[in-house]
Design a protein around this motif. Structure first.
Motif, PDB file in Angstrom:
ATOM      1  N   ARG A  85       0.840  -1.212   0.000  1.00  0.00           N
ATOM      2  CA  ARG A  85       0.000   0.000   0.000  1.00  0.00           C
ATOM      3  C   ARG A  85       0.872   1.258   0.000  1.00  0.00           C
ATOM      4  O   ARG A  85       0.593   2.221  -0.716  1.00  0.00           O
TER       5      ARG A  85
ATOM      6  N   TYR B  39       1.451   6.637  -6.899  1.00  0.00           N
ATOM      7  CA  TYR B  39       0.178   6.513  -7.602  1.00  0.00           C
ATOM      8  C   TYR B  39       0.152   7.413  -8.839  1.00  0.00           C
ATOM      9  O   TYR B  39       0.442   8.595  -8.766  1.00  0.00           O
TER      10      TYR B  39
ATOM     11  N   ASP C  56       3.289   1.763 -12.712  1.00  0.00           N
ATOM     12  CA  ASP C  56       2.345   0.655 -12.789  1.00  0.00           C
ATOM     13  C   ASP C  56       2.835  -0.493 -11.897  1.00  0.00           C
ATOM     14  O   ASP C  56       3.879  -1.085 -12.148  1.00  0.00           O
TER      15      ASP C  56
ATOM     16  N   ALA D 286       0.909  -3.197 -11.241  1.00  0.00           N
ATOM     17  CA  ALA D 286      -0.009  -4.315 -11.487  1.00  0.00           C
ATOM     18  C   ALA D 286       0.683  -5.675 -11.395  1.00  0.00           C
ATOM     19  O   ALA D 286       0.072  -6.653 -10.960  1.00  0.00           O
TER      20      ALA D 286
ATOM     21  N   SER E 243      -1.719  -5.889  -6.354  1.00  0.00           N
ATOM     22  CA  SER E 243      -3.091  -5.656  -6.824  1.00  0.00           C
ATOM     23  C   SER E 243      -4.108  -5.791  -5.694  1.00  0.00           C
ATOM     24  O   SER E 243      -5.213  -5.253  -5.785  1.00  0.00           O
ATOM     25  N   ASP E 244      -3.743  -6.465  -4.619  1.00  0.00           N
ATOM     26  CA  ASP E 244      -4.646  -6.577  -3.464  1.00  0.00           C
ATOM     27  C   ASP E 244      -4.904  -5.237  -2.792  1.00  0.00           C
ATOM     28  O   ASP E 244      -5.900  -5.090  -2.067  1.00  0.00           O
TER      29      ASP E 244
ATOM     30  N   MET F   8      -4.471  -2.158  -4.628  1.00  0.00           N
ATOM     31  CA  MET F   8      -4.647  -1.116  -5.649  1.00  0.00           C
ATOM     32  C   MET F   8      -6.112  -0.720  -5.743  1.00  0.00           C
ATOM     33  O   MET F   8      -7.007  -1.537  -5.562  1.00  0.00           O
ATOM     34  N   PRO F   9      -6.354   0.571  -6.025  1.00  0.00           N
ATOM     35  CA  PRO F   9      -7.739   1.033  -6.167  1.00  0.00           C
ATOM     36  C   PRO F   9      -8.432   0.344  -7.328  1.00  0.00           C
ATOM     37  O   PRO F   9      -7.794   0.010  -8.322  1.00  0.00           O
ATOM     38  N   THR F  10      -9.705   0.123  -7.162  1.00  0.00           N
ATOM     39  CA  THR F  10     -10.497  -0.483  -8.234  1.00  0.00           C
ATOM     40  C   THR F  10     -11.478   0.540  -8.782  1.00  0.00           C
ATOM     41  O   THR F  10     -11.930   1.421  -8.073  1.00  0.00           O
ATOM     42  N   ILE F  11     -11.786   0.387 -10.047  1.00  0.00           N
ATOM     43  CA  ILE F  11     -12.755   1.285 -10.694  1.00  0.00           C
ATOM     44  C   ILE F  11     -14.077   0.543 -10.780  1.00  0.00           C
ATOM     45  O   ILE F  11     -14.151  -0.561 -11.282  1.00  0.00           O
ATOM     46  N   HIS F  12     -15.113   1.167 -10.293  1.00  0.00           N
ATOM     47  CA  HIS F  12     -16.447   0.542 -10.297  1.00  0.00           C
ATOM     48  C   HIS F  12     -17.302   1.158 -11.358  1.00  0.00           C
ATOM     49  O   HIS F  12     -17.270   2.251 -11.688  1.00  0.00           O
TER      50      HIS F  12
END
Length: 78
Positions: free
Chosen positions: A38, A45, A49, A51, A71-72, A74-78
């Motif tokens: 994190r 950020y 990358d 990923a 990736s656990d 990383m922000p996700t896009i919804h």
């Protein structure tokens, strides 16, 4: 109590933890690995990358104890 090492690796890069840290159990080791990932993601950020990066947690014999993908955290896009 366990002494574990928290290495970070990505494509073509390896950041080795030479000091390690004492942890009580695998839950604490996982939490520490997630915090480390994190921190990397938050500090870079948008400029890097992560990923394909992960935290490789190993013991004194360099045996893998945990493998935590960045990736656990990383922000996700919804």
């Amino acid at each position: 109590m366990f002494h574990l090492y928290f290495h970070c690796a990505g494509p073509g890069e390896l950041l080795i933890d030479r000091q390690g840290a004492e942890v009580l159990d695998l839950i604490e080791a996982r939490d520490r690995a997630l915090t480390l990932a994190r921190t990397f993601v938050e500090k870079a950020y948008g400029t890097r990358d992560f990923a394909d990066w992960h935290v490789y947690v190993s013991d004194d014999d360099d045996d893998e104890v945990l493998l935590i993908p960045f990736s656990d955290v990383m922000p996700t896009i919804h």
